[in-house]
Design a protein around this motif. Structure first.
Motif, PDB file in Angstrom:
ATOM      1  N   LEU A 108     -36.557  18.557   0.607  1.00 29.15           N
ATOM      2  CA  LEU A 108     -35.603  17.441   0.537  1.00 29.15           C
ATOM      3  C   LEU A 108     -34.401  17.707   1.431  1.00 29.15           C
ATOM      4  O   LEU A 108     -33.928  16.824   2.137  1.00 29.15           O
ATOM      5  CB  LEU A 108     -35.114  17.250  -0.899  1.00 29.15           C
ATOM      6  CG  LEU A 108     -36.001  16.393  -1.800  1.00 29.15           C
ATOM      7  CD1 LEU A 108     -35.397  16.306  -3.194  1.00 29.15           C
ATOM      8  CD2 LEU A 108     -36.154  14.992  -1.204  1.00 29.15           C
ATOM      9  N   LEU A 109     -33.909  18.967   1.392  1.00 33.31           N
ATOM     10  CA  LEU A 109     -32.733  19.320   2.184  1.00 33.31           C
ATOM     11  C   LEU A 109     -33.051  19.321   3.670  1.00 33.31           C
ATOM     12  O   LEU A 109     -32.234  18.922   4.482  1.00 33.31           O
ATOM     13  CB  LEU A 109     -32.216  20.699   1.769  1.00 33.31           C
ATOM     14  CG  LEU A 109     -31.660  20.779   0.337  1.00 33.31           C
ATOM     15  CD1 LEU A 109     -31.271  22.216   0.011  1.00 33.31           C
ATOM     16  CD2 LEU A 109     -30.458  19.854   0.172  1.00 33.31           C
ATOM     17  N   LYS A 110     -34.261  19.794   4.009  1.00 31.22           N
ATOM     18  CA  LYS A 110     -34.651  19.856   5.423  1.00 31.22           C
ATOM     19  C   LYS A 110     -36.080  19.332   5.557  1.00 31.22           C
ATOM     20  O   LYS A 110     -37.029  20.097   5.412  1.00 31.22           O
ATOM     21  CB  LYS A 110     -34.524  21.300   5.933  1.00 31.22           C
ATOM     22  CG  LYS A 110     -34.371  21.363   7.438  1.00 31.22           C
ATOM     23  CD  LYS A 110     -34.093  22.789   7.899  1.00 31.22           C
ATOM     24  CE  LYS A 110     -34.105  22.860   9.411  1.00 31.22           C
ATOM     25  NZ  LYS A 110     -34.109  24.232   9.884  1.00 31.22           N
ATOM     26  N   PRO A 111     -36.217  18.028   5.790  1.00 31.46           N
ATOM     27  CA  PRO A 111     -37.555  17.435   5.817  1.00 31.46           C
ATOM     28  C   PRO A 111     -38.457  18.129   6.839  1.00 31.46           C
ATOM     29  O   PRO A 111     -38.000  18.577   7.892  1.00 31.46           O
ATOM     30  CB  PRO A 111     -37.288  15.983   6.239  1.00 31.46           C
ATOM     31  CG  PRO A 111     -35.878  15.730   5.874  1.00 31.46           C
ATOM     32  CD  PRO A 111     -35.172  17.037   6.033  1.00 31.46           C
ATOM     33  N   GLY A 112     -39.723  18.190   6.469  1.00 31.30           N
ATOM     34  CA  GLY A 112     -40.686  18.802   7.383  1.00 31.30           C
ATOM     35  C   GLY A 112     -40.886  20.283   7.121  1.00 31.30           C
ATOM     36  O   GLY A 112     -41.744  20.910   7.709  1.00 31.30           O
ATOM     37  N   ILE A 132     -39.046  24.654  -6.109  1.00 30.19           N
ATOM     38  CA  ILE A 132     -38.061  25.208  -5.175  1.00 30.19           C
ATOM     39  C   ILE A 132     -38.389  24.807  -3.734  1.00 30.19           C
ATOM     40  O   ILE A 132     -37.530  24.311  -3.014  1.00 30.19           O
ATOM     41  CB  ILE A 132     -37.935  26.744  -5.361  1.00 30.19           C
ATOM     42  CG1 ILE A 132     -37.348  27.035  -6.755  1.00 30.19           C
ATOM     43  CG2 ILE A 132     -37.065  27.362  -4.269  1.00 30.19           C
ATOM     44  CD1 ILE A 132     -37.279  28.494  -7.130  1.00 30.19           C
ATOM     45  N   PRO A 133     -39.666  24.950  -3.303  1.00 26.47           N
ATOM     46  CA  PRO A 133     -39.979  24.451  -1.955  1.00 26.47           C
ATOM     47  C   PRO A 133     -39.705  22.952  -1.801  1.00 26.47           C
ATOM     48  O   PRO A 133     -39.291  22.509  -0.719  1.00 26.47           O
ATOM     49  CB  PRO A 133     -41.477  24.747  -1.809  1.00 26.47           C
ATOM     50  CG  PRO A 133     -41.746  25.858  -2.745  1.00 26.47           C
ATOM     51  CD  PRO A 133     -40.810  25.670  -3.891  1.00 26.47           C
TER      52      PRO A 133
END
Lengths: 509, 257
Positions: free
Chosen positions: B30-34, B24-25
């Motif tokens: 992937l959706l919000k790098p970093g 999940i993390p």
């Protein structure tokens, strides 16, 4: 092909940007927007913010740059100035600008800054000093560096332990007080903390500052290249990164001890106690304010036993300030007051988020303040207990019924002050229960920096936690669980084997 | 190699655990790098409780399947040829259980979560030195005369650099040179979540009354924001506000008409 195209275009753009001459006129706009408020519209280091800063913003009109890598007295290279713009200077108000200014903007602003002084028209920047002779780090090299540190009299300003406690009064070329760098804190080194940065400082000095250049072969106090590298390695070895404050580390843990808590702060139990460092901010919240602190952090250790709790508060201070001490008074830029430190606790720590106002509590939520001061020269230090309900509402109380005492000593650039108090205290005192987070805040007065009264440095609320003594529970509960599990599983196994044996037996019939 | 029936449910639960803890993390990253948005521990415990129950029910519901599992368990616990493995597994489970118990009873330090409202609802009105301000009608009076706008911004900039930049920074990014000594950290005005979300009257209230002027949910005891009406005049505060919006290029929120 298309995949290659974008990086190629970027590369090309970068090459063009690098090749294009920096434009000082474009740099002017950048400077006026981002730099002028400190460095002044005329580049004289006299922007509106300048009086509130120490070190003062650079005066560009003289063409003297403190952090450069070029030989001798020649002006700095564009790379030297550009590096300070991009990376900033740790420990000062100069931030790194690379997050808001691109490389082109930074080059333009460097070109503009250079126009404030005609030195760049008269002289070419010298060649950068050679870093090619850097030897590999070794204990022998550090030992040589330690000897050279004494031979070159580095300790006269930077102190025997490198804490930056000078034996003479120092000023910069602009007349402002200059305190030598504390070499144990590389995170405050303005020009970088790598060994090659330290070597560069030793070699070319810090122009405009008392720090001399040790690389001028003509001067009597010059050091050989090898000696300079050895000192650079020695200085790097003094680093004490464990003392670097981190906003995330906000709990002072007190360890339990069955015996007495030693008064001697060099005792092994004190050295073994976990240490945490907190950043100090100047008191810029209420009049009268302090804007230019010198002492910028405290390190705290704590111990407790069944009867008492003790806090060891340490801080590096360039001078032990006790009024009447002429030697120390001669080092201070102005009138010297006494050094002091205080710890503040809520009288009634709540389980919830509520606390007294961090600035000495409020009407409904009083605080206890434990105060230690260095005292006058020859008179010895003193301590006091105050109850406060907001700024300026100090009520002194006899510390004896609370079992409060404090003592301090100054060695090699560091003050070490121990506060002790009985765990329960008196009526109106914060109780110290183990296992519970208790808010605590610290304040410090550096007397040689003119700090007195409301002019001091402080931490916000942090925590003190008396780590519960090792109890039998932590030993027997896990053992019991492990034994129960083992017993249950072995029992199941025994049953299964008996059953298996019967079945085999039965089948055999 | 065939995985024994009795091991499969354990593997399925382990896989679910890995998905909850890392999968999940990873999707979040992937959706919000970093970023690495972990599932809160109490939620993860609830997920795993239900997953383990479903797996157990599934295994036990089919009689043939359940029989095989029982057979395998009987073999594992009873057969002489797996004696060494059995002893090792029992020892490992016991020690792991002991460790979990130790972890549960050891003295631990958890600082309480900081559930502080950063921009709490302002009062309807407040007063300074006898003068009352109604926040629902309060507007920046310096915006009326356009010809003096630039002068006010310039004055606001000077005031900012004599009073505010120590904490809120040269770049107005909340990273002034004393910022990391304070807790909570100073506001970042470049962030779209601060002044761009607020009305100018809100800023006036926050600046004039400072940390101690916050309502309880804003934790007035922690904020190191000074009570600025003690240092700055009303006009000066409005000038600083003009500078904050002008320099960051943000626009104040306006009242819905």
């Amino acid at each position: 092909m298309r995949r290659l195209a974008i990086p190629l275009v970027l590369l090309l753009a970068q090459a063009l940007a690098a090749a294009a001459p920096a434009d000082s006129e474009v740099g002017r706009a950048v400077y006026d927007r981002w730099c002028a408020r400190c460095h002044g519209a005329e580049g004289d280091g006299n922007g509106p913010a300048a009086p509130f800063l120490m070190p003062r913003p650079r005066d560009f009109t003289l063409g003297v740059y403190k952090y450069k890598s070029t030989e001798g007295t020649r002006p700095p290279s564009d790379q030297d100035i550009g590096r300070m713009v991009a990376e900033g200077m740790p420990g000062t108000a100069m931030p790194g600008w690379k997050d808001v200014l691109g490389e082109g903007d930074r080059q333009n602003v460097v070109a503009y800054v250079k126009t404030f002084s005609d030195i760049f028209e008269a002289e070419e920047p010298g060649p950068p000093i050679s870093l090619a002779g850097r030897p590999a780090d070794s204990p022998q090299l550090v030992a040589v560096g330690k000897d050279t540190y004494r031979k070159a009299k580095c300790h006269e300003c930077h102190g025997d332990a490198g804490k930056g406690n000078p034996s003479k009064k120092l000023k910069d070329d602009w007349g402002a007080p200059a305190w030598p760098r504390n070499l144990t804190r590389p995170w405050t080194f303005r020009g970088g903390s790598d060994v090659k940065d330290i070597y560069t400082r030793i070699t070319v000095g810090i122009p405009g500052m008392p720090m001399p250049a040790f690389g001028d072969a003509g001067k009597p106090d010059a050091l050989t290249e090898w000696e300079r590298w050895s000192v650079a390695h020695y200085v790097a070895s003094l680093a004490d990164p464990a003392r670097r404050p981190s906003p995330a580390a906000n709990v002072a843990k007190a360890s339990y001890r069955a015996e007495e808590i030693p008064a001697d702060v060099t005792a092994q139990v004190w050295l073994d106690a976990p240490a945490v460092s907190f950043r100090l901010a100047p008191q810029i919240i209420a009049a009268e304010r302090l804007f230019t602190p010198v002492v910028d952090q405290v390190t705290v250790r704590a111990l407790y036993n069944d009867r008492e709790v003790a806090l060891l508060v340490e801080w590096d201070d360039p001078t032990p300030s006790r009024p009447g001490d002429r030697v120390q008074a001669a080092l201070a830029p102005g009138e010297m007051f006494e050094d002091a430190v205080a710890a503040q606790f809520p009288v009634a720590p709540s389980e919830g988020p509520d606390k007294p106002y961090f600035g000495h509590g409020d009407a409904a939520n009083p605080v206890n303040v434990w105060y230690w001061r260095a005292g006058r020269a020859g008179a010895g230090s003193a301590y006091a207990l105050f109850d406060m309900r907001g700024m300026g509402s100090k009520v002194e109380r006899d510390p004896a019924p609370s079992g409060l005492s404090a003592s301090g000593e100054y060695t090699d650039g560091t003050w070490r002050v121990v506060f002790r108090r009985s765990r329960l205290g008196d009526t109106g005192d914060v109780p110290f229960e183990s296992g519970r987070l208790i808010p605590v805040a610290f304040a410090n007065w550096d007397g040689s920096n003119g700090e007195k009264g409301s002019k001091h440095t402080l931490t916000p609320w942090v925590w003190l936690w008396l780590e519960p003594a090792p109890s039998l529970k932590t030993a027997y509960v896990p053992t019991a669980v492990a034994l129960l599990l083992a017993g249950g599983l072995l029992g199941a196994s025994a049953r299964a084997r008996r059953a298996g044996g019967r079945r085999e037996h039965g089948e055999g019939k | 190699m065939k995985v024994p029936r009795a091991i499969r449910p354990i593997l399925v639960v382990a896989l679910a655990y890995a998905i909850v803890e890392a999968g999940i993390p990873a999707i979040g990253a992937l959706l919000k790098p970093g970023t690495w948005p972990v599932v809160p521990a109490h939620l993860a415990r609830i997920y795993l409780f239900f997953i383990a129950n479903v797996v157990l029910l599934y295994t036990a519901a089919d009689e043939v399947l359940w029989g095989r599992v029982r057979g395998e368990l009987r073999y594992f616990f009873g057969a002489d040829e797996v004696r060494v493995v059995r002893t090792l597994v029992i020892a490992a489970i016991s020690l792991a259980g002991g460790y979990v118990a130790y972890d549960a009873v050891r003295p631990r330090l958890e600082t309480p979560p900081e559930l502080r409202a950063i921009h709490p609802a302002p009062p309807a009105s407040f007063s300074i030195g006898g003068k009352a301000y109604d926040l629902s009608t309060l507007n920046n009076p310096l915006r009326a005369d356009k010809s003096k706008f630039a002068d006010h911004v310039k004055a606001g900039a000077e005031l900012y650099f004599k009073n505010c930049f120590f904490c809120h920074g040269d770049k107005l990014d909340g990273k002034g040179h004393y910022a990391d000594a304070f807790h909570p950290r100073p506001a970042n005005f470049r962030d779209v979540g601060t002044i761009a979300q607020l009305r100018e009257s809100y800023l006036f209230w926050r600046i004039a009354t400072g940390g101690p002027g916050l309502p309880r949910e804003g934790w007035p005891w922690m904020s190191s924001m000074p009570i600025w009406h003690r240092f700055l005049s009303e006009t000066e505060i409005w000038q600083v506000i003009l500078f904050l919006y002008d320099f960051t290029g943000q626009a104040p929120r306006v009242r819905d008409s």
